[in-house]
Scaffold this active site. Structure first.
Site, PDB file in Angstrom:
ATOM      1  N   TYR A 194     -14.668   5.198   8.152  1.00 58.83           N
ATOM      2  CA  TYR A 194     -15.163   3.860   7.822  1.00 58.83           C
ATOM      3  C   TYR A 194     -16.607   3.654   8.254  1.00 58.83           C
ATOM      4  O   TYR A 194     -16.964   2.611   8.802  1.00 58.83           O
ATOM      5  CB  TYR A 194     -14.249   2.795   8.446  1.00 58.83           C
ATOM      6  CG  TYR A 194     -12.955   2.643   7.687  1.00 58.83           C
ATOM      7  CD1 TYR A 194     -12.888   1.874   6.527  1.00 58.83           C
ATOM      8  CD2 TYR A 194     -11.803   3.301   8.091  1.00 58.83           C
ATOM      9  CE1 TYR A 194     -11.708   1.747   5.815  1.00 58.83           C
ATOM     10  CE2 TYR A 194     -10.611   3.178   7.387  1.00 58.83           C
ATOM     11  CZ  TYR A 194     -10.576   2.397   6.249  1.00 58.83           C
ATOM     12  OH  TYR A 194      -9.407   2.286   5.537  1.00 58.83           O
ATOM     13  N   HIS A 199       0.851  -1.193   0.000  1.00 60.53           N
ATOM     14  CA  HIS A 199       0.000   0.000   0.000  1.00 60.53           C
ATOM     15  C   HIS A 199       0.887   1.243   0.000  1.00 60.53           C
ATOM     16  O   HIS A 199       1.902   1.287   0.698  1.00 60.53           O
ATOM     17  CB  HIS A 199      -0.891  -0.006   1.245  1.00 60.53           C
ATOM     18  CG  HIS A 199      -1.939   1.062   1.265  1.00 60.53           C
ATOM     19  ND1 HIS A 199      -1.645   2.396   1.507  1.00 60.53           N
ATOM     20  CD2 HIS A 199      -3.287   1.003   1.087  1.00 60.53           C
ATOM     21  CE1 HIS A 199      -2.759   3.101   1.482  1.00 60.53           C
ATOM     22  NE2 HIS A 199      -3.773   2.281   1.226  1.00 60.53           N
ATOM     23  N   HIS A 231      -7.777   0.518  -4.105  1.00 61.24           N
ATOM     24  CA  HIS A 231      -8.589   1.382  -3.248  1.00 61.24           C
ATOM     25  C   HIS A 231      -8.939   2.606  -4.083  1.00 61.24           C
ATOM     26  O   HIS A 231      -8.032   3.332  -4.515  1.00 61.24           O
ATOM     27  CB  HIS A 231      -7.806   1.847  -2.016  1.00 61.24           C
ATOM     28  CG  HIS A 231      -7.452   0.758  -1.060  1.00 61.24           C
ATOM     29  ND1 HIS A 231      -6.720   0.997   0.089  1.00 61.24           N
ATOM     30  CD2 HIS A 231      -7.740  -0.566  -1.060  1.00 61.24           C
ATOM     31  CE1 HIS A 231      -6.569  -0.148   0.749  1.00 61.24           C
ATOM     32  NE2 HIS A 231      -7.171  -1.108   0.070  1.00 61.24           N
ATOM     33  N   CYS A 252      -3.817   2.860  -4.067  1.00 62.51           N
ATOM     34  CA  CYS A 252      -4.823   3.674  -3.386  1.00 62.51           C
ATOM     35  C   CYS A 252      -4.834   5.049  -4.024  1.00 62.51           C
ATOM     36  O   CYS A 252      -3.853   5.800  -3.898  1.00 62.51           O
ATOM     37  CB  CYS A 252      -4.509   3.757  -1.898  1.00 62.51           C
ATOM     38  SG  CYS A 252      -5.682   4.790  -0.988  1.00 62.51           S
ATOM     39  N   ASP A 271     -13.099   3.462  -0.371  1.00 69.57           N
ATOM     40  CA  ASP A 271     -12.226   3.698   0.780  1.00 69.57           C
ATOM     41  C   ASP A 271     -12.835   4.780   1.655  1.00 69.57           C
ATOM     42  O   ASP A 271     -14.050   4.987   1.632  1.00 69.57           O
ATOM     43  CB  ASP A 271     -10.826   4.051   0.281  1.00 69.57           C
ATOM     44  CG  ASP A 271      -9.732   3.717   1.285  1.00 69.57           C
ATOM     45  OD1 ASP A 271     -10.061   3.285   2.401  1.00 69.57           O
ATOM     46  OD2 ASP A 271      -8.558   3.886   0.949  1.00 69.57           O
ATOM     47  N   HIS A 272     -12.008   5.476   2.389  1.00 69.02           N
ATOM     48  CA  HIS A 272     -12.484   6.447   3.371  1.00 69.02           C
ATOM     49  C   HIS A 272     -13.652   7.271   2.845  1.00 69.02           C
ATOM     50  O   HIS A 272     -13.578   7.855   1.768  1.00 69.02           O
ATOM     51  CB  HIS A 272     -11.360   7.422   3.759  1.00 69.02           C
ATOM     52  CG  HIS A 272     -10.120   6.733   4.234  1.00 69.02           C
ATOM     53  ND1 HIS A 272      -8.904   7.367   4.268  1.00 69.02           N
ATOM     54  CD2 HIS A 272      -9.907   5.476   4.688  1.00 69.02           C
ATOM     55  CE1 HIS A 272      -7.984   6.536   4.721  1.00 69.02           C
ATOM     56  NE2 HIS A 272      -8.566   5.382   4.980  1.00 69.02           N
TER      57      HIS A 272
END
Length: 360
Positions: free
Chosen positions: A336, A210, A277, A248, A322-323
């Site tokens: 999350y 990542h 991501h 990501c 993702d977030h």
């Protein structure tokens, strides 16, 4: 061609979002999971994995992606004790393979995992979001106090990669990393990869590093998974398809110099992106950004172009929203929550459907 939509789940008793909730999100087929009570360097035992597998499979999901099996700091620092922890990592790979795990996401960030200066910054729309401001980081003289403040802001929820046991030893960790350079990190990563990738090849489990988040040095600590040039170098450390990338968009994209669609095309065409991501951020100033809704118009990244790049290279791997923002008065783990990530999952699936039908 299919891509596999996943959802990061923190486990029963650790996540207010249930598998029943996730089952109701159209298109989600994979649970991205981990044993969140395990410390870096510990072996994930068969019975522990089996317990989570039974929970996930009961709802018809696969458990193909683990995020993350964290790497012990002794490996990153290059201490003599690293070989013990590398052997444990190998055993984790073997054990996870017995349950059909195909991808293990990990990172090589010193001390801190993903870092934010605000876990609940109010937005113009009434939502709150994760945010980062380098000028705040630059003024911090006591990283321990900063870590304590962030943990307090997280409430009852432990932040992934910010294990309290590790955060309680920040002074020791900073001292150990004091002489570690970027080149040392590259060498130590290569040492780790040379040891574990043959096991990955034998058991058909891919590793996917990542990016550093944010993708630049912080607190004087070196970071190496920060741009396309460094990713090329990381992938060449052990030139195997099992040495791959979790791309990501929000992490790499928080540096506006990083061209995410171009990175998708380059590394995706090589078959080295094993996990994606896909999320959005909004630039708010030099070294400053905040999370945004996945919708392109809400942030600074063009998620249509990112998804088009994945489609154009024939990506058939694992992807997840993702977030997200915390919206509709939801209380939960920062970044999350259920609602905005569910919107994100369906938005990404809709983009993919349009790309699929438009290409016929």
């Amino acid at each position: 061609m299919p891509m596999k939509m996943g959802w990061r789940w923190y486990g029963e008793g650790n996540d207010p979002i249930s598998l029943s909730d996730i089952k109701q999100i159209p298109g989600v087929t994979s649970i991205v999971w981990a044993l969140h009570d395990k410390m870096p360097g510990e072996i994930w035992e068969i019975d522990e994995i089996q317990k989570v597998a039974d929970q996930i499979h009961a709802y018809g999901f696969d458990m193909d992606v683990v995020e993350s099996v964290n790497v012990h700091d002794d490996i990153k620092i290059g201490l003599p004790t690293r070989d013990k922890y590398i052997e444990n990592y190998k055993q984790c790979i073997r054990n996870l393979s017995k349950f059909g795990v195909k991808v293990i996401c990990y990172n090589f960030m010193p001390v801190f995992d993903w870092t934010r200066t605000d876990l609940a910054k109010p937005r113009f729309d009434g939502a709150t979001v994760l945010a980062y401001d380098q000028s705040i980081i630059d003024c911090i003289t006591d990283p321990q106090a900063f870590a304590d403040r962030i943990q307090q802001g997280a409430g009852d929820f432990e932040m992934a990669g910010w294990e309290p046991e590790r955060m309680a030893e920040l002074k020791k960790l900073f001292a150990q990393y004091a002489s570690v350079s970027h080149e040392d990190l590259f060498r130590n990563l290569q040492y780790f990869l040379k040891a574990v990738i043959p096991v990955c090849e034998q058991y058909d489990v891919k590793l996917a590093i990542h990016p550093d988040d944010p993708p630049w040095d912080i607190f004087g600590l070196p970071r190496i998974c920060t741009n396309a040039e460094n990713v090329r170098r990381i992938l060449s450390l052990v030139d195997s398809p099992y040495n791959g990338l979790t791309l990501c968009s929000g992490s790499m994209g928080s540096n506006p110099c990083n061209d995410i669609p171009a990175m998708v095309r380059e590394f995706g065409a090589q078959g080295r992106i094993h996990f994606a991501h896909v999320r959005n951020i909004r630039f708010t100033g030099p070294g400053q950004f905040e999370e945004a809704a996945h919708f392109s118009g809400d942030g600074s990244l063009d998620l249509y172009e990112i998804m088009k790049a994945y489609h154009d290279v024939g990506f058939d791997g694992y992807i997840r929203p993702d977030h997200g923002r915390m919206i509709w008065d939801e209380q939960g783990r920062a970044g999350y929550g259920l609602y905005d990530r569910a919107l994100g999952a369906v938005y990404l699936s809709g983009l993919w459907e349009a790309l699929e039908k438009g290409s016929k």
